[in-house]
Design a protein around this motif. Structure first.
Motif, PDB file in Angstrom:
ATOM      1  N   PHE A   6      18.900  -0.577  36.194  1.00 50.04           N
ATOM      2  CA  PHE A   6      18.107  -0.437  34.773  1.00 50.04           C
ATOM      3  C   PHE A   6      19.072  -0.573  33.536  1.00 50.04           C
ATOM      4  O   PHE A   6      20.194  -0.359  33.595  1.00 50.04           O
ATOM      5  CB  PHE A   6      17.585   1.100  34.733  1.00 50.04           C
ATOM      6  CG  PHE A   6      16.593   1.201  36.054  1.00 50.04           C
ATOM      7  CD1 PHE A   6      15.050   1.160  35.942  1.00 50.04           C
ATOM      8  CD2 PHE A   6      17.182   1.882  37.205  1.00 50.04           C
ATOM      9  CE1 PHE A   6      14.414   1.052  36.970  1.00 50.04           C
ATOM     10  CE2 PHE A   6      16.164   1.769  38.203  1.00 50.04           C
ATOM     11  CZ  PHE A   6      15.049   1.661  38.254  1.00 50.04           C
ATOM     12  N   ILE A   8      19.039   0.008  28.978  1.00 48.76           N
ATOM     13  CA  ILE A   8      18.314   0.481  27.758  1.00 48.76           C
ATOM     14  C   ILE A   8      17.962  -0.520  27.059  1.00 48.76           C
ATOM     15  O   ILE A   8      18.780  -1.332  26.207  1.00 48.76           O
ATOM     16  CB  ILE A   8      19.325   1.399  27.095  1.00 48.76           C
ATOM     17  CG1 ILE A   8      19.795   2.696  28.329  1.00 48.76           C
ATOM     18  CG2 ILE A   8      18.911   2.081  25.807  1.00 48.76           C
ATOM     19  CD1 ILE A   8      20.707   3.670  27.994  1.00 48.76           C
ATOM     20  N   TYR A  30      22.341   0.565  34.816  1.00 52.42           N
ATOM     21  CA  TYR A  30      22.464   1.769  35.549  1.00 52.42           C
ATOM     22  C   TYR A  30      21.783   1.498  36.822  1.00 52.42           C
ATOM     23  O   TYR A  30      20.816   1.027  36.646  1.00 52.42           O
ATOM     24  CB  TYR A  30      21.759   2.931  34.652  1.00 52.42           C
ATOM     25  CG  TYR A  30      22.533   3.087  33.368  1.00 52.42           C
ATOM     26  CD1 TYR A  30      23.106   3.989  33.062  1.00 52.42           C
ATOM     27  CD2 TYR A  30      22.114   2.184  32.192  1.00 52.42           C
ATOM     28  CE1 TYR A  30      23.982   3.908  31.880  1.00 52.42           C
ATOM     29  CE2 TYR A  30      22.732   2.228  30.987  1.00 52.42           C
ATOM     30  CZ  TYR A  30      23.796   3.442  30.807  1.00 52.42           C
ATOM     31  OH  TYR A  30      24.448   3.659  29.621  1.00 52.42           O
ATOM     32  N   ARG A  33      17.227   5.187  37.575  1.00 51.60           N
ATOM     33  CA  ARG A  33      16.548   5.452  36.258  1.00 51.60           C
ATOM     34  C   ARG A  33      17.063   6.754  35.753  1.00 51.60           C
ATOM     35  O   ARG A  33      16.983   6.896  34.383  1.00 51.60           O
ATOM     36  CB  ARG A  33      14.993   5.707  36.625  1.00 51.60           C
ATOM     37  CG  ARG A  33      14.393   4.663  36.792  1.00 51.60           C
ATOM     38  CD  ARG A  33      12.919   4.955  37.291  1.00 51.60           C
ATOM     39  NE  ARG A  33      12.236   3.426  37.395  1.00 51.60           N
ATOM     40  CZ  ARG A  33      10.722   3.272  37.545  1.00 51.60           C
ATOM     41  NH1 ARG A  33      10.142   4.424  37.648  1.00 51.60           N
ATOM     42  NH2 ARG A  33      10.515   2.258  37.847  1.00 51.60           N
ATOM     43  N   CYS A  36      20.036   6.141  33.790  1.00 52.10           N
ATOM     44  CA  CYS A  36      19.598   5.474  32.578  1.00 52.10           C
ATOM     45  C   CYS A  36      18.950   6.530  31.472  1.00 52.10           C
ATOM     46  O   CYS A  36      19.484   6.717  30.256  1.00 52.10           O
ATOM     47  CB  CYS A  36      18.542   4.388  32.635  1.00 52.10           C
ATOM     48  SG  CYS A  36      18.053   3.388  31.510  1.00 52.10           S
ATOM     49  N   THR A  40      20.200   7.619  27.311  1.00 51.67           N
ATOM     50  CA  THR A  40      19.393   7.090  26.230  1.00 51.67           C
ATOM     51  C   THR A  40      19.611   7.856  24.848  1.00 51.67           C
ATOM     52  O   THR A  40      19.621   7.128  23.815  1.00 51.67           O
ATOM     53  CB  THR A  40      18.055   6.924  26.461  1.00 51.67           C
ATOM     54  OG1 THR A  40      17.457   8.521  27.016  1.00 51.67           O
ATOM     55  CG2 THR A  40      17.572   6.098  27.633  1.00 51.67           C
ATOM     56  N   CYS A  59      14.238   2.767  29.015  1.00 58.09           N
ATOM     57  CA  CYS A  59      14.732   2.495  30.241  1.00 58.09           C
ATOM     58  C   CYS A  59      14.117   1.504  30.666  1.00 58.09           C
ATOM     59  O   CYS A  59      12.547   1.606  31.049  1.00 58.09           O
ATOM     60  CB  CYS A  59      15.155   3.596  30.995  1.00 58.09           C
ATOM     61  SG  CYS A  59      16.474   4.509  30.541  1.00 58.09           S
ATOM     62  N   ILE A  88       9.706   6.260  30.943  1.00 51.52           N
ATOM     63  CA  ILE A  88      10.220   5.166  31.804  1.00 51.52           C
ATOM     64  C   ILE A  88       9.043   4.295  32.258  1.00 51.52           C
ATOM     65  O   ILE A  88       8.274   4.956  32.659  1.00 51.52           O
ATOM     66  CB  ILE A  88      10.947   5.661  32.991  1.00 51.52           C
ATOM     67  CG1 ILE A  88      12.597   6.583  32.283  1.00 51.52           C
ATOM     68  CG2 ILE A  88      11.740   4.547  33.812  1.00 51.52           C
ATOM     69  CD1 ILE A  88      13.004   7.383  33.570  1.00 51.52           C
TER      70      ILE A  88
END
Length: 90
Positions: A6, A8, A30, A33, A36, A40, A59, A88
């Motif tokens: 993942f 950003i 990442y 999730r 990530c 953020t 993400c 997400i």
């Protein structure tokens, strides 16, 4: 980068339901999730100087586009836009 990675995406959003525009995708991968999402808020604070009414972080699975619309971003009534990390989406 293979599946399960993942990144950003930093997006600039305007008023209404127009799609947000990807301003940049950060290079840090990442593996989950959760990792990530945890990153953020810091990524958003380091990348909030863009020229857009609202800046958000999302993400996204590597190789997938960020998909967020201006109407998805929470704003207070009669006030300034609130910057929030988007849900997400993969």
């Amino acid at each position: 980068m293979g599946p399960g990675v993942f990144l950003i995406a930093i997006l600039g959003c305007g008023e209404g339901d127009a799609p947000c525009q990807t301003l940049r995708t950060l290079d840090t991968p990442y593996e989950t999730r959760a990792a990530c999402v945890a990153a953020t808020e810091d990524a958003l604070s380091r990348n909030s100087g863009a020229d857009a009414p609202v800046i958000v972080a999302q993400c996204v699975a590597a190789g997938r586009p960020a998909t967020l619309r201006g109407g998805d971003v929470s704003r207070p009534v009669g006030g300034r836009a609130v910057v929030r990390v988007s849900p997400i989406r993969s």
